[in-house]
Enzyme design. Structure first.
Site, mmCIF file in Angstrom:
data_model
loop_
_atom_site.group_PDB
_atom_site.id
_atom_site.type_symbol
_atom_site.label_atom_id
_atom_site.label_comp_id
_atom_site.label_asym_id
_atom_site.label_seq_id
_atom_site.Cartn_x
_atom_site.Cartn_y
_atom_site.Cartn_z
ATOM 1 N N TYR A 1 31.766 -70.287 -5.124
ATOM 2 C CA TYR A 1 32.007 -69.002 -5.774
ATOM 3 C C TYR A 1 32.233 -67.936 -4.713
ATOM 4 O O TYR A 1 31.873 -68.104 -3.547
ATOM 5 C CB TYR A 1 30.829 -68.614 -6.694
ATOM 6 N N CYS A 2 32.857 -66.832 -5.112
ATOM 7 C CA CYS A 2 32.954 -65.653 -4.240
ATOM 8 C C CYS A 2 32.658 -64.425 -5.103
ATOM 9 O O CYS A 2 31.780 -64.481 -5.962
ATOM 10 C CB CYS A 2 34.292 -65.587 -3.501
#
Lengths: 148, 160
Positions: free
Chosen positions: A103-104
């Protein structure tokens, strides 16, 4: 002048591009560059369920300073921009048989997708991307932690 | 107070303003070249700023580098110097806004200022500082350019 050059240049682009984040076949919002053969995208609810199961590792693809200021609880920082520097340290903690979720920040960033693609190409078969990322997770009030 | 006066005298000196003009001009010409060569990559960077509506992204990516190139060339040569410096200052204000918004959003961003390389360096706050510095230079050129070493002044002298 720019438009004339663009129309004559072999590198030219269409003047009206398609840039919107789009909805994939599972009804999830994904970045425009996401392709259906990319590692699967998962929803917030899916991410939460996997978070509760022990066999899943979350990888945070953001910058170390963003990670330090707050991340999904237990996530490992693997900043895409510093892949080379971090790879030996992080890859030693990533068994090939574990499920990995990258994820970011959210759908506006693509580093989670780039990281997931790289891991898949390295032979990790069970890689997924949570495009809602840090912003959705945090907003939902799910477990987080920070480093001082 | 004396130091302040001295600073103003130095910063408004025509030779110092000429240096500002050339630094700004060369910077903008240099900044435009990679964007002109790789409009697709630059469009992706513009997209990542998440400020423009999607139908404007490609048009902006195609035209902005040419505005930078021409304004930069005009500054270097000293043609339409006031207009070019004003245009560049306005662009810098827009860049400052765009970068600030994304710094506040906490978004990982490649600014695309000088290179369209997707693995380009992400600078955030230091980028804002550089932009302020360039903006300062642009305004100094706009207000204190006295036609020193410009093609326009040479042309005027010849005509008279």
């Amino acid at each position: 002048m720019g438009i004339i050059y663009n129309s004559l240049s072999p590198q030219g682009i269409t003047l009206r591009g398609s840039w919107n984040a789009r909805v994939n076949q599972d009804s999830l919002v994904v970045p425009y560059s996401y392709q259906e053969d990319d590692p699967p995208a998962i929803s917030l609810e899916d991410a939460r369920m996997r978070f509760q199961s022990e066999g899943t590792i979350f990888l945070d693809a953001r910058f170390p300073e963003d990670y330090k200021s707050g991340h999904i609880k237990g996530a490992i920082n693997f900043p895409w921009e510093e892949f080379e520097e971090y790879s030996s340290q992080v890859l030693s903690k990533l068994p090939f048989d574990k499920e990995i979720i990258t994820y970011c920040d959210g759908t506006e960033c693509e580093t989670s997708l780039l990281l997931a693609r790289e891991l898949r190409d390295m032979g990790y078969e069970n890689v997924k991307t949570f495009f809602g990322g840090w912003s959705e997770w945090q907003k939902a009030g799910f477990p987080i932690e920070a480093e001082n | 107070m004396k130091i302040f006066k001295f600073l103003i005298t130095v910063l408004t000196d025509k030779r110092v303003v000429l240096i500002f003009r050339l630094v700004l001009g060369i910077t903008f010409v240099y900044a435009s070249l990679d964007k002109i060569a790789h409009p697709d990559q630059f469009a992706k960077i513009v997209y990542n700023y998440k400020i423009l509506p999607s139908f404007l992204i490609n048009i902006f990516a195609v035209t902005l580098p040419w505005v930078e190139l021409l304004a930069g060339l005009f500054l270097i040569l000293g043609i339409f110097t006031e207009s070019a410096s004003l245009l560049i200052s306005l662009l810098l204000v827009i860049f400052l806004f765009a970068i600030s918004v994304n710094v506040l959003r906490g978004v990982d961003l490649n600014c695309g200022c000088f290179s369209t390389d997707p693995a380009g360096k992400k600078e955030g706050i230091s980028l804002l500082f550089k932009d302020f510095l360039f903006l300062f230079m642009g305004l100094m050129v706009f207000f204190f350019n006295k036609g020193f070493a410009t093609i326009s002044s040479l042309y005027r002298k010849k005509s008279s």
